[in-house]
Design a protein around this motif. Structure first.
Motif, PDB file in Angstrom:
ATOM      1  N   PHE A 294       0.822  -1.223   0.000  1.00 52.02           N
ATOM      2  CA  PHE A 294       0.000   0.000   0.000  1.00 52.02           C
ATOM      3  C   PHE A 294       0.853   1.269   0.000  1.00 52.02           C
ATOM      4  O   PHE A 294       0.399   2.330   0.437  1.00 52.02           O
ATOM      5  N   GLY A 295       2.082   1.181  -0.525  1.00 48.21           N
ATOM      6  CA  GLY A 295       2.950   2.341  -0.507  1.00 48.21           C
ATOM      7  C   GLY A 295       3.835   2.327   0.724  1.00 48.21           C
ATOM      8  O   GLY A 295       3.801   1.388   1.540  1.00 48.21           O
ATOM      9  N   HIS A 296       4.595   3.391   0.872  1.00 47.49           N
ATOM     10  CA  HIS A 296       5.582   3.390   1.957  1.00 47.49           C
ATOM     11  C   HIS A 296       5.713   4.781   2.577  1.00 47.49           C
ATOM     12  O   HIS A 296       5.920   5.773   1.880  1.00 47.49           O
ATOM     13  N   GLY A 297       5.511   4.818   3.923  1.00 43.09           N
ATOM     14  CA  GLY A 297       5.826   6.031   4.666  1.00 43.09           C
ATOM     15  C   GLY A 297       4.818   7.153   4.574  1.00 43.09           C
ATOM     16  O   GLY A 297       5.080   8.255   5.088  1.00 43.09           O
ATOM     17  N   GLY A 298       3.667   6.911   3.982  1.00 41.09           N
ATOM     18  CA  GLY A 298       2.705   8.000   3.829  1.00 41.09           C
ATOM     19  C   GLY A 298       2.198   8.533   5.153  1.00 41.09           C
ATOM     20  O   GLY A 298       2.091   9.754   5.354  1.00 41.09           O
ATOM     21  N   VAL A 299       1.882   7.654   6.079  1.00 41.58           N
ATOM     22  CA  VAL A 299       1.368   8.087   7.380  1.00 41.58           C
ATOM     23  C   VAL A 299       2.478   8.728   8.197  1.00 41.58           C
ATOM     24  O   VAL A 299       2.247   9.678   8.958  1.00 41.58           O
ATOM     25  N   VAL A 300       3.691   8.206   8.049  1.00 48.23           N
ATOM     26  CA  VAL A 300       4.835   8.789   8.752  1.00 48.23           C
ATOM     27  C   VAL A 300       5.002  10.251   8.346  1.00 48.23           C
ATOM     28  O   VAL A 300       5.152  11.141   9.200  1.00 48.23           O
ATOM     29  N   ALA A 301       4.954  10.496   7.052  1.00 48.39           N
ATOM     30  CA  ALA A 301       5.110  11.865   6.559  1.00 48.39           C
ATOM     31  C   ALA A 301       3.953  12.746   7.011  1.00 48.39           C
ATOM     32  O   ALA A 301       4.150  13.914   7.366  1.00 48.39           O
ATOM     33  N   GLU A 302       2.747  12.201   7.023  1.00 44.28           N
ATOM     34  CA  GLU A 302       1.580  12.979   7.439  1.00 44.28           C
ATOM     35  C   GLU A 302       1.677  13.346   8.917  1.00 44.28           C
ATOM     36  O   GLU A 302       1.349  14.475   9.307  1.00 44.28           O
ATOM     37  N   ALA A 303       2.146  12.418   9.745  1.00 43.15           N
ATOM     38  CA  ALA A 303       2.296  12.697  11.176  1.00 43.15           C
ATOM     39  C   ALA A 303       3.306  13.817  11.402  1.00 43.15           C
ATOM     40  O   ALA A 303       3.088  14.726  12.213  1.00 43.15           O
TER      41      ALA A 303
END
Length: 354
Positions: A294-303
């Motif tokens: 499902f992709g990588h690091g999207g939530v990390v970047a959003e946080a």
């Protein structure tokens, strides 16, 4: 007096029953009292219907008692066990009732909401496993499945019984894996759709919060439905929600809706405690290679962008799916996923949230 009582019992042993035995051998005598020659006792029939047919037997027993030497009078009464009545039928849904106080159970210390912008990101799985992890850490945990149109917690906790309601008002919740669980899914037949408009949803939410005997809980985790609808609005406006956790997968489409959930909580003045990136990576059990489905690091970047903590990055794996379908959440085990949920629970405890 004990000798006279023995004599009365001996007389009653001679009062035979039509279907065999006597009043003493069939254990039908209750509350036998002897005072100054006055004898009182009750003949308890097996049922109210039989009691109505036993008046001749009662008269014989009274006459036999009065014939005992020293007895001046006898009072003999027929009785039968009270016929139990089924408790009133509990009705779920309907318009919420007006109430002056906040919509928070008295014994619950903290209400914690788990939400998502869209379905299919594993919000209910996270809620179930977080509840189990907190319970294993020694906390008293309740879990309210507020996803009324798509309740899944009964399956995830292996619950097949229906909650009891002794008076048609109070609901006795079910318990599994150390967690007290309430879900509309436990009130309906499996496969039965909940086709309700907004007011009925609100009525059901009020019932599951205020009519359930939650007991004393350190935290009540509320598994919200996906999106930003009526349930989120009512819970955050009418209950003292300590904070919300937003679950999302890393993919862009999921993050678009997660941002809406974040904005909704901000609008409702409910603090967001952090984000959870679910299904962050898949590790092939055969070759050991990581795949970011499902992709990588999207939530990390959003946080990082919005300045809220990233509480956990949870992989997608077979054990989590098998545990959820089988009624034993993966957090009950000792593997790496269980340890990840244990760390998430410990972070909430150390942060004073739970």
């Amino acid at each position: 007096m004990s000798e006279m009582k023995d004599a009365v019992e001996a007389a009653l042993e001679r009062v035979d029953l039509p279907d065999g035995g006597n009043l003493i051998s069939r254990d039908m005598i209750r509350a036998l009292r002897v005072e100054n020659g006055v004898v009182r006792f009750v003949i308890e029939a097996p049922s109210a219907e039989l009691a109505r047919q036993m008046e001749p037997l009662r008269a014989i027993a009274q006459k036999a008692t009065e014939a005992v030497p020293g007895v001046t009078s006898a009072s003999v009464v027929l009785s039968a066990p009270t016929e139990s009545k089924a408790p009133p039928q509990l009705k779920m849904g309907g318009h919420p009732k007006p109430q002056d106080s906040v919509m928070k159970p008295a014994g619950v210390k903290t209400i914690l909401a788990v939400g998502s912008g869209k379905g299919g990101v594993g919000k209910s799985t996270v809620s179930a496993n977080l509840a189990v992890a907190l319970a294993r850490a020694g906390k008293r945990v309740g879990l309210l499945d507020a996803d009324i149109h798509g309740p899944s917690q009964p399956r995830m906790f292996g619950l097949t019984d229906k909650p009891a309601s002794p008076d048609g008002k109070t609901i006795i919740p079910l318990k599994a894996h150390g967690v007290t669980v309430m879900s509309i899914g436990s009130m309906l037949a499996e496969g039965k759709a909940v086709v309700w408009r907004g007011p009925m949803l609100m009525g059901a939410l009020q019932q599951m919060l205020m009519q359930v005997d939650w007991g004393t809980q350190d935290v009540l985790i509320v598994d919200l439905p996906p999106g930003t609808g009526d349930v989120q609005l009512s819970l955050c406006q009418k209950s003292e929600v300590a904070g919300a956790i937003v679950v999302s997968t890393p993919q862009d489409v999921a993050l678009l809706d997660a941002r809406k959930a974040l904005d909704a909580f901000a609008t409702l003045k409910t603090p967001v405690l952090g984000l959870i990136e679910n299904m962050a990576v898949f590790t092939c059990p055969h070759c050991g290679k990581d795949s970011h489905i499902f992709g990588h690091g999207g939530v990390v970047a959003e946080a990082e962008k919005i300045g809220v903590p990233l509480l956990a990055q949870l992989p997608i794996d077979l054990d989590t799916r098998l545990g959820g379908d089988g009624g034993t959440p993966v957090a009950m085990g000792d593997g790496p996923i269980s340890q990840a949920y244990a760390q998430l629970a410990e972070r909430l405890i150390q942060g004073g949230i739970v």
